[in-house]
Write an enzyme that holds these catalytic residues in place. Structure first.
Site: not given
Ligand code: NAD
Length: 459
Positions: A115, A188-189, A210, A244, A334
Site C-alpha cells: 500500500n 502487512g496484515s 507492523e 494502515c 479492517e
Molecule cells: P499482506 O499481509 O497480504 O502482505 C504483506 C507481505 O506479506 C507481502 O510482501 C506478501 O507477499 C507477504 N505474504 C503474503 N502471504 C504470505 C504468507 N502466507 N507468508 C509469508 N508472507 C506472505 O498485506 P498487504 O495486503 O500487502 O497490506 C495490507 C495490510 O498491511 C493491512 O492490514 C494494513 O493495515 C497493513 N499495513 C500495516 C502497516 C503498518 O505500518 N502497521 C503499513 C501498511 C500496511
C-alpha cells in the site's frame, strides 16, 4: 534463478567479515542510496501511478519525501547513534565505567506490503543498514512496477551480499521465512503477521510486526465541524483509503451526526470533484480481489454518499455508510478502502461498546475541544499511536516511535527508534582494578547486615 540459501550464506559471510561494523562503510552506502533514489524520483512516481494511479503529489508526500528524511537523519546522526553510550555506574559495581554498545543483529529479512510500496520497503531498510545489518527485502507482488524499480535501485547501490531485493509472492516469502534470520521486520496484515511470528519463533528470531486494525475516530459535539470534516476526509481517502492508519470508522455525537455528514459530502466534493473517477488525485483499488472484497461491504448498507463502483477500472468512489450494525461485514474487519462508516453515540458507554468490540487498533483519533475528555480517552483505550484533532500526521514525526500494540503489531521504528529496533544493546562494564572490596566474597559471615544497609542507602 536466485538461491535463497546461497544468498543468505553470502550475507552471513559478509557480516562475519566485520565490514558492516564500520560506520563510514554504512554512511557511504546510505549516501549512495540517497543519490540513486533522488536520480529515480520521476521513475518512482511513474511506477506508483502505473501500480494504482497514485498521484505524484501523494507519492512525494507519503513515500519519497519521508524516505529522504530518514536517509538524511541517519547520515547526519549515525556516528553519534553508533557510539557506545556511557551510563552512570551503580554503587554496586564501583569502581567502574558502564556502557551500552549498539550491535547489529546480523542478517535481517524485511517483508513489505503493497500500500506504500516504496516507503514501507525502504524506510526500515535504511535503519537496518544504518545499524550495520545485511538485508534481504521481499517487496510486494501486488505492486509489480514499484517492486521491479526497488530491485533495480537496490542492485545498483548494494552488492548482493549486503542488500538484495527478492521479488515474489507468498511462496517466496514462505521460502525466506524457512531460513534462520537474526531479525525479521514485517509490515502487512494480521493474518500473515501470525505466520511470520510462528516462523520466527522456530529460531527464536526477534521480530517487529507492523500490522493493521480498525482505527476509530471519535468526534464530540464541541468541535469545528468543517475543519474536522476536512481533516477526516484527507486522512480517510488519501491513497484511496488504503492506509494502515486511516480512520477506519467514525463515532460521532448523535446530536451533530446529520449535520456532519452534510459537511463531509461538501468537503469530499471540494477535494475530489463531483466525479472522483476523473480526479487525478484519487487512486484505484490495488487489485480485483480487494475490489471485490470492498464491493461486498456495501451490500445492504445505508450508503448516504458515493457507492459508485467500476470493476474494470478498479474504482470505488469515496463512500459514506450511515449507522452500520457492529455485526455487519463492514464493521467486522479492517476496511482498507475508501468506505467510511459513521456510527453515533450518546454516552461514553456507547463508545466503549464499539471500541472494545475490536482488538487494539493501530491508530486512534479524537476530535474535541475538551482537554479533560481528550486526556481521559487517550488513557482509557489502548492503541498504537494517535492524533488529537487531526488524522495520520503522527506518522510524519521521526521523533515519535511508530508501531502497534496487541493485534496491531509489536515493536516500532521511524528515525532513531528504527536504528534502535535493528540494534542489539549490549551492556558492558569496565571494572576498575585499583580497588577490590572484600565484601562480596565468601566467607559471608557478619557481612549481611552491612550489605542490607548499602542496598537501603542506594536503592
Ligand atoms: P499482506 O499481509 O497480504 O502482505 C504483506 C507481505 O506479506 C507481502 O510482501 C506478501 O507477499 C507477504 N505474504 C503474503 N502471504 C504470505 C504468507 N502466507 N507468508 C509469508 N508472507 C506472505 O498485506 P498487504 O495486503 O500487502 O497490506 C495490507 C495490510 O498491511 C493491512 O492490514 C494494513 O493495515 C497493513 N499495513 C500495516 C502497516 C503498518 O505500518 N502497521 C503499513 C501498511 C500496511
Amino acid at each position: 534463478m536466485i538461491s535463497i540459501p546461497n544468498i543468505l550464506a553470502a550475507q552471513k559471510d559478509f557480516f562475519a567479515s566485520q565490514k558492516t561494523k564500520e560506520v563510514n562503510f554504512r554512511i557511504d552506502l546510505l549516501k549512495a542510496l540517497k543519490t540513486e533514489i533522488k536520480n529515480n524520483e520521476q521513475s518512482i512516481c511513474d511506477a506508483l501511478k502505473k501500480d494504482f494511479k497514485k498521484s505524484e503529489f501523494e507519492t512525494f508526500l507519503s513515500e519519497f519525501g519521508l524516505v529522504i528524511s530518514e536517509l538524511n537523519l541517519a547520515i547526519k546522526n549515525l556516528k553519534t547513534w553508533s557510539k557506545p553510550e556511557r551510563v552512570k555506574p551503580s554503587v554496586l559495581t564501583f569502581p567502574s565505567s558502564d556502557y551500552i554498545y549498539k550491535e547489529p543483529y546480523g542478517n535481517v529479512l524485511i517483508i513489505a506490503p503493497w500500500n506504500y510500496p516504496f516507503l514501507l520497503a525502504i524506510a526500515p531498510l535504511v535503519m537496518a543498514i544504518a545499524a550495520g545489518n545485511t538485508v534481504v527485502l521481499k517487496p510486494s507482488e501486488l505492486t509489480q512496477n514499484t517492486s521491479k524499480l526497488l530491485t533495480k535501485i537496490l542492485s545498483s547501490v548494494f552488492p548482493k551480499e549486503v542488500v538484495i531485493s527478492i521479488e515474489g509472492d507468498a511462496e517466496t516469502a514462505t521460502q525466506l521465512l524457512a531460513q534462520k534470520w537474526d531479525y525479521i521486520f514485517f509490515t502487512g496484515s494480521v493474518s500473515v503477521g501470525k505466520i511470520v511470528a510462528k516462523a520466527a519463533a522456530k529460531h527464536l528470531t526477534p521480530v517487529t510486526l507492523e500490522l493493521g486494525g480498525k482505527s476509530p475516530c471519535i468526534i464530540d459535539d464541541s468541535v469545528n465541524l468543517k475543519l474536522t470534516a476536512k481533516r477526516l476526509v484527507w486522512g480517510k481517502f488519501l491513497n484511496g483509503g488504503q492506509t494502515c492508519i486511516a480512520p477506519d470508522y467514525v463515532i460521532i455525537h448523535s446530536k451533530i451526526k446529520a449535520e456532519f455528514i452534510g459537511i463531509l459530502k461538501v468537503e469530499i466534493a471540494k477535494m475530489y470533484g463531483e466525479n472522483p473517477k476523473v480526479s487525478p488525485d484519487f487512486p484505484r483499488i490495488i487489485n480485483r480481489k480487494n475490489f471485490q472484497r470492498l464491493s461486498v461491504l456495501l451490500k445492504g448498507e445505508s450508503v448516504v454518499f458515493g457507492g459508485d463502483i467500476n470493476e474494470s477500472e478498479l474504482y470505488i468512489s469515496p463512500t459514506i455508510i450511515d449507522n452500520p450494525s457492529l455485526k455487519s461485514p463492514v464493521m467486522s474487519a479492517e476496511i482498507f478502502g475508501p468506505i467510511l462508516p459513521i456510527l453515533s453515540y450518546n454516552s461514553e458507554k456507547d463508545i466503549e461498546n464499539i471500541i472494545w468490540n475490536f482488538e487494539k487498533p493501530l491508530a486512534f483519533y479524537v476530535f474535541s475541544k475538551n482537554s479533560k475528555y481528550i486526556q481521559t480517552t487517550l488513557k482509557k483505550y489502548s492503541f498504537g499511536g494517535g492524533v488529537i484533532n487531526d488524522t495520520l500526521i503522527h506518522f510524519g514525526n521521526q521523533k515519535l516511535p511508530f508501531g502497534g500494540v496487541g493485534f496491531s503489531g509489536m515493536g516500532c521504528y521511524h528515525g532513531k527508534h528504527g536504528f534502535d529496533t535493528f540494534s542489539h544493546k549490549k551492556s558492558i562494564i569496565k571494572r576498575g582494578t585499583w580497588l577490590d572490596p572484600a565484601l562480596r566474597y565468601p566467607p559471608y559471615q557478619n557481612k549481611l547486615n552491612f550489605v542490607k544497609k548499602i542496598f537501603k542507602l542506594f536503592s
